[in-house]
Structures are given as C-alpha cells and as structure tokens.
Design a protein around this motif. Structure first.
Motif, PDB file in Angstrom:
ATOM      1  N   LEU A 157     -12.145 -48.565  31.653  1.00 60.74           N
ATOM      2  CA  LEU A 157     -10.728 -48.589  31.308  1.00 60.74           C
ATOM      3  C   LEU A 157     -10.041 -47.506  32.121  1.00 60.74           C
ATOM      4  O   LEU A 157     -10.411 -46.330  32.030  1.00 60.74           O
ATOM      5  CB  LEU A 157     -10.553 -48.335  29.812  1.00 60.74           C
ATOM      6  CG  LEU A 157      -9.121 -48.103  29.319  1.00 60.74           C
ATOM      7  CD1 LEU A 157      -8.307 -49.384  29.467  1.00 60.74           C
ATOM      8  CD2 LEU A 157      -9.123 -47.622  27.885  1.00 60.74           C
ATOM      9  N   TYR A 158      -9.040 -47.877  32.916  1.00 60.60           N
ATOM     10  CA  TYR A 158      -8.347 -46.934  33.786  1.00 60.60           C
ATOM     11  C   TYR A 158      -6.908 -46.766  33.309  1.00 60.60           C
ATOM     12  O   TYR A 158      -6.227 -47.750  33.003  1.00 60.60           O
ATOM     13  CB  TYR A 158      -8.353 -47.423  35.233  1.00 60.60           C
ATOM     14  CG  TYR A 158      -9.719 -47.371  35.872  1.00 60.60           C
ATOM     15  CD1 TYR A 158     -10.115 -46.251  36.601  1.00 60.60           C
ATOM     16  CD2 TYR A 158     -10.621 -48.417  35.723  1.00 60.60           C
ATOM     17  CE1 TYR A 158     -11.370 -46.188  37.180  1.00 60.60           C
ATOM     18  CE2 TYR A 158     -11.883 -48.360  36.297  1.00 60.60           C
ATOM     19  CZ  TYR A 158     -12.258 -47.234  37.023  1.00 60.60           C
ATOM     20  OH  TYR A 158     -13.501 -47.175  37.585  1.00 60.60           O
ATOM     21  N   ILE A 159      -6.441 -45.511  33.300  1.00 61.39           N
ATOM     22  CA  ILE A 159      -5.064 -45.215  32.920  1.00 61.39           C
ATOM     23  C   ILE A 159      -4.482 -44.210  33.920  1.00 61.39           C
ATOM     24  O   ILE A 159      -5.213 -43.503  34.610  1.00 61.39           O
ATOM     25  CB  ILE A 159      -4.961 -44.668  31.481  1.00 61.39           C
ATOM     26  CG1 ILE A 159      -5.853 -43.437  31.281  1.00 61.39           C
ATOM     27  CG2 ILE A 159      -5.333 -45.749  30.478  1.00 61.39           C
ATOM     28  CD1 ILE A 159      -5.760 -42.821  29.883  1.00 61.39           C
ATOM     29  N   ALA A 160      -3.153 -44.157  33.996  1.00 58.34           N
ATOM     30  CA  ALA A 160      -2.465 -43.274  34.929  1.00 58.34           C
ATOM     31  C   ALA A 160      -2.954 -41.830  34.766  1.00 58.34           C
ATOM     32  O   ALA A 160      -3.387 -41.422  33.679  1.00 58.34           O
ATOM     33  CB  ALA A 160      -0.958 -43.355  34.708  1.00 58.34           C
ATOM     34  N   SER A 161      -2.888 -41.055  35.855  1.00 56.87           N
ATOM     35  CA  SER A 161      -3.473 -39.714  35.875  1.00 56.87           C
ATOM     36  C   SER A 161      -2.924 -38.800  34.784  1.00 56.87           C
ATOM     37  O   SER A 161      -3.675 -38.039  34.161  1.00 56.87           O
ATOM     38  CB  SER A 161      -3.258 -39.083  37.248  1.00 56.87           C
ATOM     39  OG  SER A 161      -1.878 -38.991  37.562  1.00 56.87           O
ATOM     40  N   ASP A 162      -1.605 -38.868  34.518  1.00 52.04           N
ATOM     41  CA  ASP A 162      -1.038 -38.009  33.479  1.00 52.04           C
ATOM     42  C   ASP A 162      -1.509 -38.429  32.089  1.00 52.04           C
ATOM     43  O   ASP A 162      -1.755 -37.588  31.213  1.00 52.04           O
ATOM     44  CB  ASP A 162       0.491 -38.000  33.563  1.00 52.04           C
ATOM     45  CG  ASP A 162       1.088 -39.391  33.510  1.00 52.04           C
ATOM     46  OD1 ASP A 162       0.534 -40.307  34.145  1.00 52.04           O
ATOM     47  OD2 ASP A 162       2.123 -39.576  32.834  1.00 52.04           O
ATOM     48  N   ALA A 163      -1.663 -39.734  31.886  1.00 47.49           N
ATOM     49  CA  ALA A 163      -2.181 -40.233  30.601  1.00 47.49           C
ATOM     50  C   ALA A 163      -3.637 -39.822  30.416  1.00 47.49           C
ATOM     51  O   ALA A 163      -4.060 -39.449  29.313  1.00 47.49           O
ATOM     52  CB  ALA A 163      -2.053 -41.752  30.539  1.00 47.49           C
ATOM     53  N   PHE A 164      -4.402 -39.866  31.506  1.00 47.21           N
ATOM     54  CA  PHE A 164      -5.806 -39.463  31.437  1.00 47.21           C
ATOM     55  C   PHE A 164      -5.941 -37.990  31.092  1.00 47.21           C
ATOM     56  O   PHE A 164      -6.817 -37.599  30.305  1.00 47.21           O
ATOM     57  CB  PHE A 164      -6.497 -39.764  32.762  1.00 47.21           C
ATOM     58  CG  PHE A 164      -7.941 -39.340  32.803  1.00 47.21           C
ATOM     59  CD1 PHE A 164      -8.901 -40.033  32.080  1.00 47.21           C
ATOM     60  CD2 PHE A 164      -8.339 -38.241  33.552  1.00 47.21           C
ATOM     61  CE1 PHE A 164     -10.233 -39.648  32.108  1.00 47.21           C
ATOM     62  CE2 PHE A 164      -9.667 -37.842  33.592  1.00 47.21           C
ATOM     63  CZ  PHE A 164     -10.614 -38.553  32.870  1.00 47.21           C
ATOM     64  N   GLU A 165      -5.068 -37.164  31.643  1.00 47.36           N
ATOM     65  CA  GLU A 165      -5.104 -35.737  31.326  1.00 47.36           C
ATOM     66  C   GLU A 165      -4.855 -35.511  29.841  1.00 47.36           C
ATOM     67  O   GLU A 165      -5.506 -34.663  29.206  1.00 47.36           O
ATOM     68  CB  GLU A 165      -4.072 -34.990  32.169  1.00 47.36           C
ATOM     69  CG  GLU A 165      -4.435 -34.923  33.652  1.00 47.36           C
ATOM     70  CD  GLU A 165      -3.321 -34.348  34.503  1.00 47.36           C
ATOM     71  OE1 GLU A 165      -2.267 -33.979  33.913  1.00 47.36           O
ATOM     72  OE2 GLU A 165      -3.480 -34.269  35.733  1.00 47.36           O
ATOM     73  N   ARG A 166      -3.910 -36.258  29.268  1.00 43.08           N
ATOM     74  CA  ARG A 166      -3.642 -36.118  27.831  1.00 43.08           C
ATOM     75  C   ARG A 166      -4.840 -36.579  27.012  1.00 43.08           C
ATOM     76  O   ARG A 166      -5.202 -35.951  26.002  1.00 43.08           O
ATOM     77  CB  ARG A 166      -2.379 -36.916  27.469  1.00 43.08           C
ATOM     78  CG  ARG A 166      -1.086 -36.269  27.938  1.00 43.08           C
ATOM     79  CD  ARG A 166       0.133 -36.969  27.378  1.00 43.08           C
ATOM     80  NE  ARG A 166       0.413 -38.218  28.071  1.00 43.08           N
ATOM     81  CZ  ARG A 166       1.153 -38.323  29.168  1.00 43.08           C
ATOM     82  NH1 ARG A 166       1.699 -37.243  29.707  1.00 43.08           N
ATOM     83  NH2 ARG A 166       1.375 -39.500  29.726  1.00 43.08           N
ATOM     84  N   TYR A 167      -5.464 -37.677  27.439  1.00 42.23           N
ATOM     85  CA  TYR A 167      -6.638 -38.176  26.723  1.00 42.23           C
ATOM     86  C   TYR A 167      -7.777 -37.163  26.792  1.00 42.23           C
ATOM     87  O   TYR A 167      -8.476 -36.931  25.795  1.00 42.23           O
ATOM     88  CB  TYR A 167      -7.077 -39.508  27.323  1.00 42.23           C
ATOM     89  CG  TYR A 167      -8.288 -40.124  26.675  1.00 42.23           C
ATOM     90  CD1 TYR A 167      -8.204 -40.743  25.419  1.00 42.23           C
ATOM     91  CD2 TYR A 167      -9.528 -40.103  27.312  1.00 42.23           C
ATOM     92  CE1 TYR A 167      -9.318 -41.309  24.829  1.00 42.23           C
ATOM     93  CE2 TYR A 167     -10.648 -40.671  26.729  1.00 42.23           C
ATOM     94  CZ  TYR A 167     -10.535 -41.276  25.479  1.00 42.23           C
ATOM     95  OH  TYR A 167     -11.644 -41.840  24.895  1.00 42.23           O
ATOM     96  N   GLN A 168      -7.962 -36.553  27.941  1.00 44.18           N
ATOM     97  CA  GLN A 168      -9.024 -35.557  28.086  1.00 44.18           C
ATOM     98  C   GLN A 168      -8.794 -34.365  27.163  1.00 44.18           C
ATOM     99  O   GLN A 168      -9.730 -33.842  26.545  1.00 44.18           O
ATOM    100  CB  GLN A 168      -9.118 -35.093  29.538  1.00 44.18           C
ATOM    101  CG  GLN A 168     -10.248 -34.108  29.795  1.00 44.18           C
ATOM    102  CD  GLN A 168     -10.420 -33.774  31.258  1.00 44.18           C
ATOM    103  OE1 GLN A 168      -9.640 -34.211  32.109  1.00 44.18           O
ATOM    104  NE2 GLN A 168     -11.453 -32.999  31.581  1.00 44.18           N
ATOM    105  N   VAL A 169      -7.547 -33.945  27.043  1.00 49.80           N
ATOM    106  CA  VAL A 169      -7.221 -32.802  26.187  1.00 49.80           C
ATOM    107  C   VAL A 169      -7.503 -33.112  24.722  1.00 49.80           C
ATOM    108  O   VAL A 169      -8.136 -32.322  24.010  1.00 49.80           O
ATOM    109  CB  VAL A 169      -5.751 -32.374  26.386  1.00 49.80           C
ATOM    110  CG1 VAL A 169      -5.339 -31.368  25.315  1.00 49.80           C
ATOM    111  CG2 VAL A 169      -5.543 -31.783  27.771  1.00 49.80           C
ATOM    112  N   VAL A 170      -7.049 -34.273  24.249  1.00 53.97           N
ATOM    113  CA  VAL A 170      -7.184 -34.580  22.821  1.00 53.97           C
ATOM    114  C   VAL A 170      -8.621 -34.899  22.431  1.00 53.97           C
ATOM    115  O   VAL A 170      -9.004 -34.699  21.278  1.00 53.97           O
ATOM    116  CB  VAL A 170      -6.239 -35.726  22.400  1.00 53.97           C
ATOM    117  CG1 VAL A 170      -4.790 -35.313  22.554  1.00 53.97           C
ATOM    118  CG2 VAL A 170      -6.533 -37.007  23.172  1.00 53.97           C
ATOM    119  N   THR A 171      -9.425 -35.380  23.371  1.00 56.03           N
ATOM    120  CA  THR A 171     -10.825 -35.674  23.048  1.00 56.03           C
ATOM    121  C   THR A 171     -11.726 -34.473  23.307  1.00 56.03           C
ATOM    122  O   THR A 171     -12.831 -34.402  22.753  1.00 56.03           O
ATOM    123  CB  THR A 171     -11.343 -36.856  23.886  1.00 56.03           C
ATOM    124  OG1 THR A 171     -11.254 -36.533  25.285  1.00 56.03           O
ATOM    125  CG2 THR A 171     -10.554 -38.120  23.582  1.00 56.03           C
ATOM    126  N   GLY A 172     -11.273 -33.551  24.156  1.00 55.00           N
ATOM    127  CA  GLY A 172     -12.105 -32.409  24.517  1.00 55.00           C
ATOM    128  C   GLY A 172     -13.156 -32.732  25.542  1.00 55.00           C
ATOM    129  O   GLY A 172     -14.086 -31.938  25.775  1.00 55.00           O
TER     130      GLY A 172
END
Length: 399
Positions: free
Chosen positions: A274-289
């Motif tokens: 599943l691929y998402i835009a770079s800014d969305a991915f950064e947010r996902y990385q932050v919230v999941t750790g």
C-alpha cells in the motif's frame, strides 16, 4: 498449510483454465497461488519500477506506448489458448492497462492468425517488449464448449526481457490501448457476458483455504458467494493523471486522525504494498512509531506497538473500508524469508511512501494488501466505476 514458496509469492496467483462456470451471464475462473519472487527486495523493486513507469507515463501522457505496465512478475496468471491449433499461454493479469500480448516465452504459432503489421511495445522499467499486433481466436478453459473470443487483437512479441510469464492479459481501461478493445470489451461485444465488468476475489496469505482455490476472477458480473453485504461503488476520479487507470478518490484516517486528505490515486492488483504520498507516510510513521528496517526496507514495530495499532480507514464513495491492525503487517510466517527475524518484536508494516507529497495526481496505490481484504469490482460501462465489499477475510487475523 501453505508452502513457503507459495506464501512468499503473496500476490502471485494463477487463474486455472478450467473449470469455469457461467452464472447470470458471468464467467468465473478460480485462482491458485504460484511463486513469483524469491525475496521481499524483488517485490519492492517491482513496485518501485512500476511507480517510476507510471511517473514516466504522466510525462508523456496519451502518447505513451499503449501496453500493460504490471503483473509480469508477481501478478496473477491466466491460462488461455490462442489460434488453431490452440497454443496455451500463461499470461499475467494486468489491471492498469488493457492490451493483451503473448510470446515472451512460448512462441506464437497459428494457422488462423492475421498479422496487422501494426507495431506495439513498451519499456516497463523492470522489463520491456517489442512486437506486432495480430488478430486471432482466444479460448478460456478446456471444457466443452470453452469460452471463446473471435477476431481478438493482441500483441505478439518478437523480443522481450524481464518477464516471468508468456505475456499479459489486460483488464484495465482503454485509455492507452489506442482504441483496441480489452478482453472484457470483446466478451461483452460478442454477447458472451451481460456487462463489461471484471471482479476479483483474493484471500489473505495464511488464511484458511476457501472452497475452489485461493481466489478467482469473474468476467461479466460478481460472485455473490464471495462477499458480504452490499458493494459500494465510487466513480472514476476526474483527476487527469489517475483517471487514465482504475483511479478513484479517497481519504485515509488512522483511527480518528487524518493521514491523507481526500485525493486521487489508483487501485492496482499488481502492486504488492500500500503506497501513500510522502507527507501522509510521514504521519503514519509517527503515529505507529515504526522505524525503517534496513534489511527489509519496511517499517518495523514492536509487539507492544502492534497491540496499540488502530484501524487504517479508507473513506471511499461515502463508505469506510478499514484495514484492521493485522491487515497492516507483513505475514509473520514469512519473516525468515525477508531477513526480518522471528522474534516477538519482528513485525513489519506493509504501508510504503511515495516520493512525492500530496497533490501529485497519484497520491496512493491501493495494492494487493488492500484488495486481499475487499472484493473488488472494475466496471467499465459508460460511467466507469470501482466497487468494494467486505469478504469473510476483511477482519481475519491471518498475518
């Protein structure tokens, strides 16, 4: 139990040529898994090459070469017969583009084929072919009588590189086919099916085997026994870039937190992750750790973080399609094959980031990891649309 080789393929499913069944003017072919990759690096390279090719097609627009871009390594293969006497070809199924071609491995030989002398070809990023457009008869299955298409136009490769199958069967839109009908169009126009619709059903890797194989593809309608509730439809996006494919609009939230604003992207069974835009991915990385693991290229989380994961919600056409926490991780039974380790904290997320931020016109790719949780319908009637419905595996904890 699944063998390691069949599990590792993830999206490498083959459509068997028989049996097929006709129900309410639709034809359903069962699918079984077939290994296509030796490791996760190959899966990532395949997806990255596909994304790069999509970017190139954006640059050249409608003047780009009108052939499929995906599924040649790790997609789904269908066994079909071409010509007289019929030669069997194992073709990868392409949901991005619509042109069919053969000859990567098995030579095309037929006494009934007509050479149109029209050149076709493409550079896929991870492979390429050059060939000529032919016209001949196509058969699915070995039952009597088989499903039959007359005077179908398809490419015949005289040179190719990088393909693991004999060629490609295109079920994508006509946007890049130069007006050549897709296999779905031919079936519909020759009254073999009632509607120009293709439906796909998969089950997650590691799930209990369902009746009639690991999945199926249906031409002409849907198989009501494969999904729960009603199918929710959304129109093809008006975004110029994504509308050339099975492109839709969606918004993504993690729990109640917005991850990706309402924007355009594509649905593609040939992409593994599943691929998402770079800014969305950064947010996902932050919230999941999650922390990027050098060996796998995927985000890694601990067991504690996994237990704290929330649903990743896809808001499409007024409906919510959640990926439960278990659907957001790589199958742990495959960790040893990606150098991921076998410890309790060796858990890897299947969400990846695109290079561009939101607003590029291709802000997400809903790949196989999404489609294995939702029954998917590609409807190419006048108002083209894509539909999704829950299956028995939508909330199954199989990873």
């Amino acid at each position: 139990m699944f063998s390691v080789a069949s599990l590792l393929a993830l999206l490498a499913l083959s459509v068997t040529g028989s049996p097929f069944e006709v129900r309410n003017s639709s034809i359903t072919l069962p699918m079984t898994r077939r290994p296509a990759f030796s490791n996760v690096t190959d899966l990532l390279r395949h997806d990255e090459a596909l994304i790069a090719a999509l970017t190139e097609y954006r640059t050249h627009g409608r003047h780009a070469k009108s052939v499929p871009l995906t599924d040649c390594y790790g997609g789904y293969s269908v066994s079909i017969g071409i010509g007289n006497p019929a030669t069997t070809y194992h073709l990868a199924v392409d949901s991005l583009f619509g042109i069919t071609w053969v000859g990567a491995w098995t030579p095309y030989v037929s006494s009934t084929g007509i050479n149109t002398e029209v050149p076709v070809g493409a550079d896929y990023g991870y492979g390429s072919f050059q060939g000529t457009l032919f016209e001949d008869s196509i058969t699915f299955g070995i039952d009597d009588p088989p499903l039959f298409i007359e005077h179908m136009q398809f490419g015949v490769a005289y040179t190719s590189d990088g393909f693991g199958y004999d060629g490609v069967l295109g079920i994508g839109p006509r946007a890049f086919t130069r007006g050549i009908p897709t296999v779905t169009d031919y079936l519909f126009e020759q009254n073999s099916i009632l509607k120009p619709v293709v439906s796909i059903f998969f089950q997650p890797v590691g799930a209990d085997v369902v009746q009639d194989g690991d999945g199926e593809i249906s031409f002409g309608g849907v198989n009501r026994g494969r999904y729960n509730g009603r199918i929710g439809y959304t129109d093809i996006t008006t975004n110029l870039r994504s509308s050339q494919y099975w492109g839709i609009n969606q918004r993504i939230t993690y729990g109640n937190m917005n991850i990706l604003e309402d924007t355009a992207g594509v649905v593609n069974c040939g992409s593994t992750f599943l691929y998402i835009a770079s800014d969305a991915f950064e947010r996902y990385q932050v919230v999941t750790g999650g922390i990027k693991n050098a060996a796998t290229g995927l985000l890694q989380i601990s067991l504690v973080q996994y237990n704290a994961l929330r649903n990743l919600n896809f808001h499409i056409g007024g409906r919510n399609y959640p990926l439960i926490p278990n659907a957001q991780i790589w199958p742990r039974s495959l960790n040893n094959m990606i150098n991921g380790g076998s410890g309790a904290d060796d858990i890897f997320l299947i969400v990846k980031g695109l290079e561009a931020p939101t607003g590029s016109g291709l802000d997400f790719i809903n790949g196989y990891v999404f489609l294995q949780r939702y029954y998917t319908v590609f409807d190419s009637r006048e108002r083209s649309r894509v539909g999704f419905a829950q299956t028995p595996f939508t909330r199954r904890k199989s990873n």
